[in-house]
Structure formats: structure tokens, C-alpha cells
Design a protein around this motif. Structure first.
Motif, short mmCIF file in Angstrom:
data_model
loop_
_atom_site.label_atom_id
_atom_site.label_comp_id
_atom_site.label_asym_id
_atom_site.label_seq_id
_atom_site.Cartn_x
_atom_site.Cartn_y
_atom_site.Cartn_z
N ALA A 37 1.56 37.24 19.66
CA ALA A 37 0.81 36.36 20.56
C ALA A 37 -0.68 36.47 20.29
CB ALA A 37 1.13 36.70 22.01
N ALA A 38 -1.14 37.66 19.92
CA ALA A 38 -2.57 37.88 19.70
C ALA A 38 -3.11 36.98 18.59
CB ALA A 38 -2.84 39.35 19.36
N HIS A 39 -2.26 36.61 17.63
CA HIS A 39 -2.75 35.78 16.53
C HIS A 39 -3.00 34.34 16.95
CE1 HIS A 39 -0.87 39.07 14.01
NE2 HIS A 39 -2.17 39.10 13.74
N GLU A 40 -2.45 33.94 18.07
CA GLU A 40 -2.73 32.58 18.56
C GLU A 40 -4.10 32.52 19.26
OE1 GLU A 40 1.94 32.37 19.99
OE2 GLU A 40 0.29 32.32 21.44
N GLU A 41 -4.67 33.68 19.48
CA GLU A 41 -5.88 33.74 20.32
C GLU A 41 -7.17 33.71 19.52
OE1 GLU A 41 -5.04 37.33 22.46
OE2 GLU A 41 -3.45 36.40 23.67
N GLY A 42 -7.04 33.60 18.20
CA GLY A 42 -8.23 33.54 17.37
C GLY A 42 -8.20 34.57 16.27
N GLY A 43 -9.27 34.63 15.51
CA GLY A 43 -9.36 35.58 14.41
C GLY A 43 -8.86 34.96 13.11
N GLU A 44 -9.21 35.61 12.04
CA GLU A 44 -8.82 35.13 10.72
C GLU A 44 -8.06 36.22 10.00
OE1 GLU A 44 -10.98 33.38 6.69
OE2 GLU A 44 -12.14 33.56 8.53
N ARG A 45 -6.93 35.87 9.40
CA ARG A 45 -6.15 36.86 8.65
C ARG A 45 -6.43 36.69 7.17
NH1 ARG A 45 -0.08 37.28 11.13
NH2 ARG A 45 -0.26 39.43 10.40
N LEU A 46 -6.73 37.78 6.50
CA LEU A 46 -6.98 37.76 5.06
C LEU A 46 -5.88 38.58 4.39
CD1 LEU A 46 -10.85 38.42 5.11
CD2 LEU A 46 -9.66 36.22 5.08
N TYR A 47 -5.22 37.97 3.40
CA TYR A 47 -4.07 38.61 2.76
C TYR A 47 -4.41 39.08 1.35
CZ TYR A 47 -1.38 36.65 6.57
OH TYR A 47 -0.90 36.36 7.81
N ALA A 48 -3.61 40.03 0.87
CA ALA A 48 -3.73 40.56 -0.50
C ALA A 48 -5.15 41.05 -0.77
CB ALA A 48 -3.31 39.50 -1.52
N VAL A 49 -5.74 41.73 0.19
CA VAL A 49 -7.07 42.30 0.02
C VAL A 49 -7.07 43.77 0.45
CG1 VAL A 49 -8.37 40.13 0.33
CG2 VAL A 49 -7.78 41.53 2.34
N ALA A 50 -7.99 44.53 -0.12
CA ALA A 50 -8.17 45.92 0.28
C ALA A 50 -9.66 46.19 0.40
CB ALA A 50 -7.55 46.86 -0.74
N VAL A 51 -9.99 47.17 1.24
CA VAL A 51 -11.40 47.51 1.45
C VAL A 51 -11.89 48.33 0.26
CG1 VAL A 51 -13.01 48.79 2.91
CG2 VAL A 51 -11.16 47.49 3.96
N GLU A 52 -12.97 47.85 -0.33
CA GLU A 52 -13.60 48.60 -1.42
C GLU A 52 -14.60 49.60 -0.84
OE1 GLU A 52 -13.57 47.54 -4.96
OE2 GLU A 52 -15.65 47.78 -5.61
N SER A 53 -15.34 49.15 0.17
CA SER A 53 -16.30 50.07 0.80
C SER A 53 -16.77 49.49 2.14
CB SER A 53 -17.51 50.30 -0.10
OG SER A 53 -18.20 49.09 -0.31
N PHE A 54 -17.26 50.38 2.98
CA PHE A 54 -17.95 49.99 4.20
C PHE A 54 -19.45 50.08 3.89
CE2 PHE A 54 -13.92 51.94 5.51
CZ PHE A 54 -13.38 50.90 6.26
N VAL A 55 -20.22 49.07 4.30
CA VAL A 55 -21.62 48.97 3.88
C VAL A 55 -22.55 49.43 5.00
CG1 VAL A 55 -23.40 47.44 2.94
CG2 VAL A 55 -20.98 47.02 2.42
N ASP A 56 -23.48 50.30 4.65
CA ASP A 56 -24.45 50.89 5.59
C ASP A 56 -25.56 49.88 5.89
OD1 ASP A 56 -26.24 52.52 6.95
OD2 ASP A 56 -25.98 54.21 5.57
N ASP A 57 -25.98 49.78 7.14
CA ASP A 57 -27.11 48.89 7.45
C ASP A 57 -28.46 49.59 7.24
OD1 ASP A 57 -27.43 50.61 9.59
OD2 ASP A 57 -27.50 49.05 11.12
#
Ligand code: SF4
Length: 494
Positions: free
Chosen positions: A349-369
Motif C-alpha cells: 500500500a505504501a507504494h501507492e502513496e508516492g515515491g520513486e522506485r529505482l531497479y537494478a541499482v546499487a549504492v556506490e557511495s554516500f556523499v558528504d556535504d
């Protein structure tokens, strides 16, 4: 007798969800409460779709209900309007059908014979019927306390008050044992309380069941970490048997990913637990998605819970990442999980409420501000492979890296087993390679008189499996204490 053509006369209906705008404005359950007698009539129609199969795959076999719920029996009782008998048959195999009716992904429906054909209109809406039977029983006052009436004089400690621990405790109390449930948190329920968001199951549903257990004689002690507040020597001295239902809450992490240490990068449960405490009235949450770009890493149940929670908290944007490619989507008119099961896209149900799903991806890094706070996530296209030994490998598919904004990253990539706790060390219990506790065919660990059930034994799993293991371990403990048991044992240790 069931109408074998019922599924041809009636269309499957899962009930009506509240409008998304309403849902995002509060924490109440997603499904709308339907006035009587409309609800009962609707659910009777759904139950009438059941054919009462000669071999009901829904309630038996490796793919059906682990509890062995007597699904065709109570479908027929509901079809005939005999809600009281339906409740009796439902509670005969399931201590907490109002939990499974709300939270279980329903392997019974995937196993339902009506799932075979596209022309059948899809599986019987078993989950909906189950929840309605339980809710009607509570509303009409037919859920009764069932005190044992006998006393064996034996004392059992249950460590952990999630669904496995509660099921074991209720069964053992009803068998005449003196049962005490220990919970390290301030409130009872384990994952049901602090893991499952209110919008999936309102906590008054849990509280009324806890009141029933108390009335039957189960004792509860909160804010008590067994092994620390109650040393193991005292535990063994005071109790004739111990059931470990401590869950498998050690969240999988990704310490090797550059930037993991940044502020704003958290395990999913670090987000969900305080959000649920907020719903309990414990003041502002410590990790709030309000006004933030949120990235959820992981496409499963926990990720969906974070998604719904982030939207209710007022996130600006939410991305949910999955390493696997987008699977085929189940069309509204095609609910058959066969032959595509389990490759269908699980719909939350949560997917009907908004947001974007990205498939076949992995996190390379988290970027520092620049201040130690995450400001973005870098992604790369990947493919998931298995090597010759069956080990899973994530293989990059391009050199290209995409960057998406992120103020709050939530790791919902699974659980690795039981958390480290002194209790296990002092009992001398080692973890399996899966991070769980092993046991013999009688659910007994290597420490005599100490039993295990639920996620602590099985690894993170479904609420229905937790209840099934709780019921089964109760049979084993009862046998250990008295030499024999009439309690049911629906499943066996893996
Ligand atoms: Fe009814 Fe489906 Fe079970 Fe058959 S498999 S008894 S149709 S719920």
C-alpha cells in the motif's frame, strides 16, 4: 456445502483503502473501516468464492499456511453467516488471526487453487476473510479468556514478547504452566509494537490481545533484559524451562560503502522504532524525514514500512532502491502468481502513496556535504548473479554513476540474525552461520531446558511462521515438563 461455482459468480475484492491524502494525514490503518452490515455481506461474498477443494493447497503442504489454518471450513461458515463458529475454527489453529489477517503476505493465497488460472479471477481473498472473522469476534465479544483450570506447578520463562513469544506463552499458560514473559523494552509486543507501523496494524489490536493473555494468567515483565537485569543463574534457578523468542534484529549493514559513517545514514529500524514510539505518545521522533530527500536502500517489507513512515512524516521526496530488475507487475485483472511466482512485483500500500522506485541499482557511495552530513547518494547500474557455489554477487553494469539528492538514507537490506546479548553468552549458546540459534528436533538448544522459536531460530520471517513456531515450541516444552502434550505442533525445526 460450498458453491463450486462461487468464484465464477463473484469478483475478488480486497476491500477499500482510504484515499491516499487521508492516509498521509494520519497514522491510522490503510484499509477503510466498513459499516455493518455492508462489511459482513462483502466478506461473505468473498468467502463464497472458495470451492472447498478436496485437496486444499491453501492450508497444507509446503506452500500453504504454516499454521494449517482450516481455510475451507471457515470460508464456508462465513459464507453461511455463522461468524461464531468461523471464529472457533480459526482460533483452533491461530492464536492471533487479527495479526496475520493484517500483516501476513498470505502464502495461502499464493497456494490457492484459484491462482492457477487467469480466468478464475484470482485466489480467494483469504486474508480479508481471516481478518474479518477475527474483528467480528472481538466486536461481538465472542473472543473469550480461556484460563487453564489446572496447574502443573511448572514455571516457564519466555524471553521476548513478539508474536512467537506471545503464541508460546498463551499455549503454555492454557496448558496449566505458570508463564512469565520478559521484555527488555518499555512496552510489550516486540516487532509488532515497535517494528510494524501503526498504518499496517493499529496498536489497540495488539493491546486487546495482551489483555486476554493477562486475564488467562500469563505474567509480563517489561524493562527487563534477561541476562543483565535477571542473571542467567537466577533464571535457571527460578524456571523449569526457558523459551528464547528474542527475534533476529541484527540489521544488515554496509560498512564498506564509502560515506556510511555520515550523519543521516541509518539502519531502517533506527528510523522505524522511534517513529512507532512517537505514535505511542513518547514525544518527537529522533530520526524525522520531514522536509528531507529520503533514499531507502532495499525493496522489501521493511523498506515499504520506511516508505510509508517517511511520507507520513512529511518527506519532500522518497526514492526506494532495489538491486534486482523490475519484475513483471501483476495486472489488476491478473492476480495469478502462477507461473510467475515468486517473480511478481510485491505490491505494498505504501507504494501507492508516492515515491520513486529505482531497479537494478546499487549504492556506490554516500556523499558528504562538507560537514559530515550526507547530501547525496551515488548509484551504479548492477546485475545480481550467482557464482558456481551459489553465492550471490552484485556486478556493475556500466561505468556511469548517477547521483540523487539525499538528506536521510535508510538501510533496509535485511537482517543477519540474533543481536549480540549477554544472555546467549551466559547460556553458552553459539550462533549458526546464519546468525540464528540452532536446536534439535524438539526445539531444545544445546542448553538443556532452553528452547528457541520464531525469528531467533528461523531468521527474519513472516508473522505466521512466528506464531506457528511459538505454538510448536509450546508443545515441545509441555512434553519436556510433563512427559506428553496435547498441544498442537504445526511445524518442525528447520
Ligand atoms: Fe478454497 Fe482456494 Fe483453499 Fe481451494 S485452495 S479450499 S478454493 S481457499
Amino acid at each position: 456445502m460450498a458453491d463450486p461455482n462461487g468464484f465464477l459468480k463473484h469478483t475478488r475484492s480486497d476491500g477499500t483503502k482510504r484515499p491516499v491524502d487521508d492516509r498521509l494525514g494520519d497514522w491510522a490503518e490503510v484499509y477503510a473501516a466498513i459499516e455493518q452490515p455492508k462489511r459482513d455481506n462483502e466478506v461473505r461474498t468473498q468467502a463464497a468464492r472458495c470451492m472447498d477443494c478436496g485437496i486444499p493447497f491453501c492450508h497444507s503442504g509446503s506452500a500453504g499456511c504454516p499454521l494449517g489454518n482450516l481455510i475451507p471450513e471457515w470460508n464456508d461458515l462465513v459464507r453461511r453467516g455463522d461468524w461464531e463458529q468461523a471464529s472457533e475454527r480459526l482460533h483452533a489453529t491461530n492464536n492471533f488471526p487479527e495479526f496475520t489477517g493484517r500483516l501476513c503476505p498470505a502464502p495461502c493465497e499464493a497456494a490457492c487453487v484459484l491462482s492457477i488460472s487467469h480466468d478464475s479471477g484470482g485466489a480467494v481473498a483469504i486474508k480479508r476473510v481471516e481478518q474479518a472473522i477475527a474483528d467480528v469476534a472481538w466486536e461481538s465479544g465472542t473472543v473469550q479468556t480461556l484460563p487453564s483450570g489446572i496447574s502443573t506447578g511448572k514455571k516457564v520463562a519466555v524471553v521476548g514478547s513478539g508474536p512467537a513469544g506471545l503464541a508460546a506463552a498463551q499455549q503454555l499458560t492454557r496448558a496449566g504452566h505458570e508463564v512469565t514473559v520478559f521484555e527488555r523494552d518499555d512496552r510489550l509486543g516486540g516487532l509488532l509494537r515497535y517494528g510494524i507501523p501503526e498504518f499496517k496494524m493499529e496498536k489497540q489490536v495488539l493491546d486487546r490481545r495482551l489483555a486476554q493473555l493477562r486475564a488467562e494468567g500469563t505474567r509480563f515483565i517489561t524493562n527487563c533484559e534477561v541476562g543483565v537485569d535477571l542473571p542467567v543463574e537466577k533464571l535457571r534457578e527460578e524456571f523449569d524451562a526457558v523459551v528464547l523468542a528474542v527475534g533476529a534484529l541484527r540489521g544488515r549493514d554496509t560498512p564498506e560503502t564509502p560515506g556510511r559513517q555520515l550523519r543521516g545514514v541509518h539502519l531502517a529500524m533506527e528510523h522505524l522504532v522511534p517513529a512507532n514510539k512517537f505514535c505511542e505518545g513518547d514525544g518527537p521522533t529522533t530520526i524525522d524525514a520531514a522536509g528531507k530527500n529520503v533514499v531507502i536502500i532495499g525493496g522489501g517489507d521493511t523498506g515499504a514500512d520506511c516508505l510509508g513512515t517517511a511520507h507520513r512524516q512529511g518527506a519532500v521526496a522518497v526514492y526506494q532502491l532495489d538491486q534486482y530488475p523490475q519484475p513483471p507487475t501483476v495486472r489488476d485483472d491478473d492476480r495469478s502468481p502462477w507461473p510467475t511466482w515468486p517473480w511478481v512485483l510485491r505490491s505494498y500500500a505504501a507504494h501507492e502513496e508516492g515515491g520513486e522506485r529505482l531497479y537494478a541499482v546499487a549504492v556506490e557511495s554516500f556523499v558528504d556535504d562538507g560537514s559530515g552530513q550526507v547530501r547525496a547518494v551515488r548509484l551504479r547500474k548492477v546485475r545480481v548473479e550467482r557464482d558456481a557455489s551459489g553465492r550471490r554477487r552484485v556486478v556493475p553494469q556500466s561505468e556511469e554513476v548517477e547521483e540523487i539528492p539525499c538528506d536521510l538514507a535508510l538501510l533496509a537490506i535485511g537482517f543477519e540474525g540474533v543481536e549480540h546479548m549477554r544472555l546467549l553468552d551466559d547460556l553458552g549458546l553459539a550462533l549458526t552461520p546464519r546468525g540464528t540459534l540452532s536446536c534439535g528436533t524438539d526445539w531444545q538448544t544445546s542448553s538443556p531446558g532452553v528452547f528457541v522459536c520464531g525469528d531467533a531460530h528461523r531468521g527474519a520471517s513472516l508473522v505466521v511462521w512466528a506464531i506457528a513456531e511459538g505454538r510448536s515450541v509450546a508443545n515441545a516444552v509441555d512434553t519436556y515438563l510433563t512427559g506428553a502434550s496435547d498441544l498442537p505442533s504445526p511445524v518442525h525445526p528447520t
